[in-house]
Design a protein around this motif. Structure first.
Motif, mmCIF file in Angstrom:
data_model
loop_
_atom_site.group_PDB
_atom_site.id
_atom_site.type_symbol
_atom_site.label_atom_id
_atom_site.label_comp_id
_atom_site.label_asym_id
_atom_site.label_seq_id
_atom_site.Cartn_x
_atom_site.Cartn_y
_atom_site.Cartn_z
ATOM 1 N N PRO A 59 0.830 -1.208 0.000
ATOM 2 C CA PRO A 59 0.000 0.000 0.000
ATOM 3 C C PRO A 59 0.867 1.261 0.000
ATOM 4 O O PRO A 59 1.761 1.395 0.834
ATOM 5 C CB PRO A 59 -0.803 -0.125 1.302
ATOM 6 C CG PRO A 59 -0.801 -1.587 1.612
ATOM 7 C CD PRO A 59 0.518 -2.092 1.132
ATOM 8 N N PHE A 60 0.592 2.157 -0.948
ATOM 9 C CA PHE A 60 1.488 3.294 -1.154
ATOM 10 C C PHE A 60 1.485 4.268 0.016
ATOM 11 O O PHE A 60 2.521 4.838 0.340
ATOM 12 C CB PHE A 60 1.129 4.019 -2.455
ATOM 13 C CG PHE A 60 2.181 5.024 -2.875
ATOM 14 C CD1 PHE A 60 3.461 4.598 -3.208
ATOM 15 C CD2 PHE A 60 1.905 6.382 -2.910
ATOM 16 C CE1 PHE A 60 4.448 5.506 -3.590
ATOM 17 C CE2 PHE A 60 2.883 7.298 -3.285
ATOM 18 C CZ PHE A 60 4.153 6.853 -3.626
ATOM 19 N N ASP A 61 0.331 4.445 0.695
ATOM 20 C CA ASP A 61 0.315 5.382 1.829
ATOM 21 C C ASP A 61 1.246 4.901 2.941
ATOM 22 O O ASP A 61 1.915 5.706 3.605
ATOM 23 C CB ASP A 61 -1.111 5.601 2.360
ATOM 24 C CG ASP A 61 -1.824 4.303 2.731
ATOM 25 O OD1 ASP A 61 -1.262 3.215 2.485
ATOM 26 O OD2 ASP A 61 -2.949 4.386 3.280
ATOM 27 N N ARG A 62 1.345 3.572 3.097
ATOM 28 C CA ARG A 62 2.246 3.033 4.128
ATOM 29 C C ARG A 62 3.706 3.151 3.704
ATOM 30 O O ARG A 62 4.592 3.362 4.531
ATOM 31 C CB ARG A 62 1.878 1.580 4.429
ATOM 32 C CG ARG A 62 0.539 1.497 5.178
ATOM 33 C CD ARG A 62 0.006 0.099 5.262
ATOM 34 N NE ARG A 62 0.786 -0.735 6.189
ATOM 35 C CZ ARG A 62 0.525 -2.023 6.396
ATOM 36 N NH1 ARG A 62 -0.449 -2.618 5.748
ATOM 37 N NH2 ARG A 62 1.266 -2.721 7.224
ATOM 38 N N ILE A 63 3.955 3.023 2.398
ATOM 39 C CA ILE A 63 5.327 3.206 1.896
ATOM 40 C C ILE A 63 5.761 4.655 2.141
ATOM 41 O O ILE A 63 6.868 4.913 2.618
ATOM 42 C CB ILE A 63 5.425 2.867 0.388
ATOM 43 C CG1 ILE A 63 5.276 1.367 0.169
ATOM 44 C CG2 ILE A 63 6.768 3.336 -0.192
ATOM 45 C CD1 ILE A 63 5.279 0.954 -1.285
ATOM 46 N N GLU A 64 4.882 5.598 1.815
ATOM 47 C CA GLU A 64 5.196 7.025 2.019
ATOM 48 C C GLU A 64 5.480 7.321 3.487
ATOM 49 O O GLU A 64 6.433 8.014 3.823
ATOM 50 C CB GLU A 64 4.026 7.886 1.542
ATOM 51 C CG GLU A 64 3.980 8.065 0.040
ATOM 52 C CD GLU A 64 3.009 9.160 -0.362
ATOM 53 O OE1 GLU A 64 3.421 10.083 -1.089
ATOM 54 O OE2 GLU A 64 1.843 9.091 0.060
ATOM 55 N N GLU A 65 4.641 6.767 4.342
ATOM 56 C CA GLU A 65 4.781 6.964 5.784
ATOM 57 C C GLU A 65 6.131 6.455 6.274
ATOM 58 O O GLU A 65 6.871 7.154 6.970
ATOM 59 C CB GLU A 65 3.649 6.182 6.464
ATOM 60 C CG GLU A 65 3.289 6.626 7.860
ATOM 61 C CD GLU A 65 2.135 5.771 8.375
ATOM 62 O OE1 GLU A 65 2.362 5.030 9.353
ATOM 63 O OE2 GLU A 65 1.036 5.809 7.771
ATOM 64 N N LEU A 66 6.466 5.236 5.869
ATOM 65 C CA LEU A 66 7.713 4.615 6.311
ATOM 66 C C LEU A 66 8.932 5.292 5.681
ATOM 67 O O LEU A 66 9.994 5.373 6.294
ATOM 68 C CB LEU A 66 7.692 3.116 5.975
ATOM 69 C CG LEU A 66 8.810 2.267 6.574
ATOM 70 C CD1 LEU A 66 8.850 2.389 8.091
ATOM 71 C CD2 LEU A 66 8.628 0.803 6.194
ATOM 72 N N SER A 67 8.761 5.811 4.456
ATOM 73 C CA SER A 67 9.870 6.481 3.763
ATOM 74 C C SER A 67 10.388 7.679 4.549
ATOM 75 O O SER A 67 11.558 8.050 4.445
ATOM 76 C CB SER A 67 9.421 6.978 2.379
ATOM 77 O OG SER A 67 9.269 5.896 1.519
ATOM 78 N N ARG A 68 9.501 8.294 5.319
ATOM 79 C CA ARG A 68 9.914 9.460 6.110
ATOM 80 C C ARG A 68 10.845 9.059 7.241
ATOM 81 O O ARG A 68 11.648 9.845 7.709
ATOM 82 C CB ARG A 68 8.674 10.197 6.651
ATOM 83 C CG ARG A 68 7.920 10.931 5.554
ATOM 84 C CD ARG A 68 6.887 11.899 6.129
ATOM 85 N NE ARG A 68 5.628 11.239 6.462
ATOM 86 C CZ ARG A 68 4.647 11.031 5.588
ATOM 87 N NH1 ARG A 68 4.781 11.441 4.341
ATOM 88 N NH2 ARG A 68 3.537 10.439 5.963
ATOM 89 N N GLU A 69 10.720 7.784 7.676
ATOM 90 C CA GLU A 69 11.584 7.297 8.764
ATOM 91 C C GLU A 69 12.812 6.556 8.232
ATOM 92 O O GLU A 69 13.906 6.701 8.756
ATOM 93 C CB GLU A 69 10.786 6.356 9.669
ATOM 94 C CG GLU A 69 9.612 7.023 10.373
ATOM 95 C CD GLU A 69 8.701 5.983 11.015
ATOM 96 O OE1 GLU A 69 9.231 5.022 11.611
ATOM 97 O OE2 GLU A 69 7.470 6.125 10.899
ATOM 98 N N VAL A 70 12.601 5.742 7.203
ATOM 99 C CA VAL A 70 13.712 4.959 6.632
ATOM 100 C C VAL A 70 14.123 5.635 5.322
ATOM 101 O O VAL A 70 13.543 5.401 4.273
ATOM 102 C CB VAL A 70 13.290 3.489 6.381
ATOM 103 C CG1 VAL A 70 14.450 2.665 5.849
ATOM 104 C CG2 VAL A 70 12.720 2.858 7.648
#
Length: 240
Positions: A115-126
């Motif tokens: 799911p892209f919203d979760r990828i975006e969310e995690l991208s901010r941390e990793v």
């Protein structure tokens, strides 16, 4: 679905280095594992997503082969790309939240749904994940430029030679032979992608066979002379 089966999706996958950033810590990998919502099996000939469908997820191809295509005004399908295991598809939907092409399985396939919203969310941390997503998008742009060059300035022989070299190079990165491949797509689909008529594709394959460059048995292709293919694509590469 068993949550543990999902949990180990990325960390135990032999394609990890192809579709995930290299050098992640165990903690980061655990976080990314959580992003993989599920795996989906797609039967040969069926679509993973369609043109106009709402964009929700990116898909990492775990097994199998896909083509992306758009319907032309005259009703024909124009093939825009071929994707294989270890590659990510669905990027076309990021621009305006809707997919702009159909993705059709050329053989039975399995994808990891991200799911892209979760990828975006995690991208901010990793941050390495964010860089990796940018790299995938950049690769797609470079690929499209390559296709434009193919269609704009190359003769039929150059187009088919470049296509075979690219395909075998991508397969080799996945541990397959550097000289043998099974074409998952039809001659007609190759022609659609390369902007060539079916007869031209068949005639060019025959010429390569006559010239001793490849051996063809139905969908099995063996490249006998890689240098000759390279020479067709880039005749000035080797200084005299």
């Amino acid at each position: 679905m068993n949550p543990h089966a999902i949990k180990v999706a990325c960390s135990n996958c032999n394609l990890r280095e192809l579709c995930m950033p290299v050098g992640l810590s165990a903690t980061e990998l655990d976080r990314i594992d959580e992003v993989v919502a599920a795996r989906r099996k797609i039967k040969r000939g069926t679509t993973l997503f369609r043109n106009g469908e709402k964009f929700v997820s990116l898909y990492a191809i775990r097994t199998g082969f896909f083509k992306t295509c758009v319907a032309c005004e005259d009703g024909r399908d124009q093939v825009t790309g071929f994707q294989m295991a270890g590659e990510v598809i669905g990027l076309d939907g990021i621009v305006n939240d809707h997919h702009t092409c159909d993705a059709v399985a050329l053989e039975d396939a399995e994808v990891c749904v991200m799911p892209f919203d979760r990828i975006e969310e995690l991208s901010r941390e990793v941050t390495s994940l964010q860089r990796h997503v940018h790299k995938i998008m950049s690769r797609e742009i470079v690929r499209e430029h390559g296709v434009m060059l193919l269609l704009g300035s190359m003769r039929a022989e150059e187009r088919l030679a470049a296509f075979l070299l690219n395909l075998v190079q991508r397969l080799h990165a996945r541990g397959f032979s550097q000289s043998e491949l099974v074409l998952r797509m039809t001659r007609e689909e190759i022609g659609s992608y390369l902007g060539l008529k079916l007869e031209t594709v068949s005639r060019t394959f025959s010429k390569f066979v006559e010239d001793g460059i490849v051996e063809v048995r139905q969908r099995h292709v063996r490249i006998i002379n890689t240098d000759a293919l390279r020479e067709i694509v880039n005749p000035n590469a080797n200084p005299v």
